[in-house]
Design a protein around this motif. Sequence first.
Motif, PDB file in Angstrom:
ATOM      1  N   THR A   9       0.819  -1.204   0.000  1.00 52.48           N
ATOM      2  CA  THR A   9       0.000   0.000   0.000  1.00 52.48           C
ATOM      3  C   THR A   9       0.855   1.256   0.000  1.00 52.48           C
ATOM      4  N   ASN A  10       0.187   2.361  -0.150  1.00 54.87           N
ATOM      5  CA  ASN A  10       0.693   3.687   0.158  1.00 54.87           C
ATOM      6  C   ASN A  10      -0.452   4.360   0.909  1.00 54.87           C
ATOM      7  N   SER A  13      -3.562   6.620  -0.770  1.00 51.44           N
ATOM      8  CA  SER A  13      -4.104   5.896  -1.920  1.00 51.44           C
ATOM      9  C   SER A  13      -5.372   5.162  -1.508  1.00 51.44           C
ATOM     10  N   PHE A  36       5.045   5.878  -5.082  1.00 51.51           N
ATOM     11  CA  PHE A  36       4.368   5.880  -6.372  1.00 51.51           C
ATOM     12  C   PHE A  36       5.348   5.805  -7.547  1.00 51.51           C
ATOM     13  N   MET A  40       6.841   1.225  -6.446  1.00 47.25           N
ATOM     14  CA  MET A  40       5.600   0.744  -7.040  1.00 47.25           C
ATOM     15  C   MET A  40       5.789   0.328  -8.496  1.00 47.25           C
ATOM     16  N   LYS A  41       6.864   0.831  -9.130  1.00 48.12           N
ATOM     17  CA  LYS A  41       7.147   0.509 -10.530  1.00 48.12           C
ATOM     18  C   LYS A  41       8.346  -0.427 -10.678  1.00 48.12           C
ATOM     19  N   ASN A  49       1.744  -7.000  -9.151  1.00 50.96           N
ATOM     20  CA  ASN A  49       0.693  -6.267  -9.854  1.00 50.96           C
ATOM     21  C   ASN A  49       1.293  -5.571 -11.063  1.00 50.96           C
ATOM     22  N   MET A  51       0.129  -3.689 -13.122  1.00 48.22           N
ATOM     23  CA  MET A  51      -0.340  -2.322 -13.283  1.00 48.22           C
ATOM     24  C   MET A  51       0.527  -1.323 -12.517  1.00 48.22           C
ATOM     25  N   LYS A  53       0.275  -0.500  -9.384  1.00 48.91           N
ATOM     26  CA  LYS A  53      -0.584   0.291  -8.519  1.00 48.91           C
ATOM     27  C   LYS A  53      -0.876  -0.471  -7.230  1.00 48.91           C
ATOM     28  N   THR A  65      -5.644  -8.241  -6.349  1.00 45.27           N
ATOM     29  CA  THR A  65      -5.596  -6.804  -6.556  1.00 45.27           C
ATOM     30  C   THR A  65      -7.025  -6.289  -6.742  1.00 45.27           C
ATOM     31  N   GLU A  66      -7.162  -4.988  -6.821  1.00 45.71           N
ATOM     32  CA  GLU A  66      -8.433  -4.261  -6.990  1.00 45.71           C
ATOM     33  C   GLU A  66      -9.201  -4.274  -5.672  1.00 45.71           C
TER      34      GLU A  66
END
Length: 211
Positions: A9-10, A13, A36, A40-41, A49, A51, A53, A65-66
């Motif tokens: 998490t962040n 968000s 972020f 996260m990347k 994930n 994505m 995110k 996820t989601e």
Amino acid sequence: MADNLIFYTNPMSRGQIVRWMLEEVGAPYETRLLDFGTTMKADDYLAINPMGKVPAVVHAGKVVTECAAICAYLADAFPAAGLAPALPDRADYYRWLFFTAGPVEQAITAKFFGIEPDADQQRSAGFGTLELALGALERAVAGKTYVAGERFTAADVYVGSQIDWGMEFGTIPARPAFEAYVAPLRERAAYKRAKEIDNGLIAEMQAANPA
């Protein structure tokens, strides 16, 4: 064991939704904070994930996820918490959980980006218009303590979070039905614990990186 349930998490968000859900579940979990633009990347998180995110959870080696899916999954994975209705009683539970995650979220995002579907586009867009989606959501919670039955469920975590945040940031109007629905949710012990944790993390981040 906490390492059996890992929460990525962040605090600034939608991870706040899942934090609340985890606090309602009551099982031990490990929090892994991501930035972020960097972690996260990174490749190791993109393997979880693609994505890039948050939030995401890994439970017993399985990735979810989601936010809405995570809420529904955790309710089923930890049945002792009583956060999902019995199977025969899940129509409203699934309906409003995923309506809020789908048409309502899409309508708010479109509005934020300045997209106003014309009459033809409204027939194709799942949300139609923002007013249509919010009107349906308002009717879903009007006069109710809980959105899906006579007791609190994971649907209230997700729907309540969306309305709570939306009214705070001005993406959802503070209609009486929305305010009446959210007010008792804000008094839940798990909601308060989750807010305290994430607000504390935000304060630490801001202190470490002053503007």
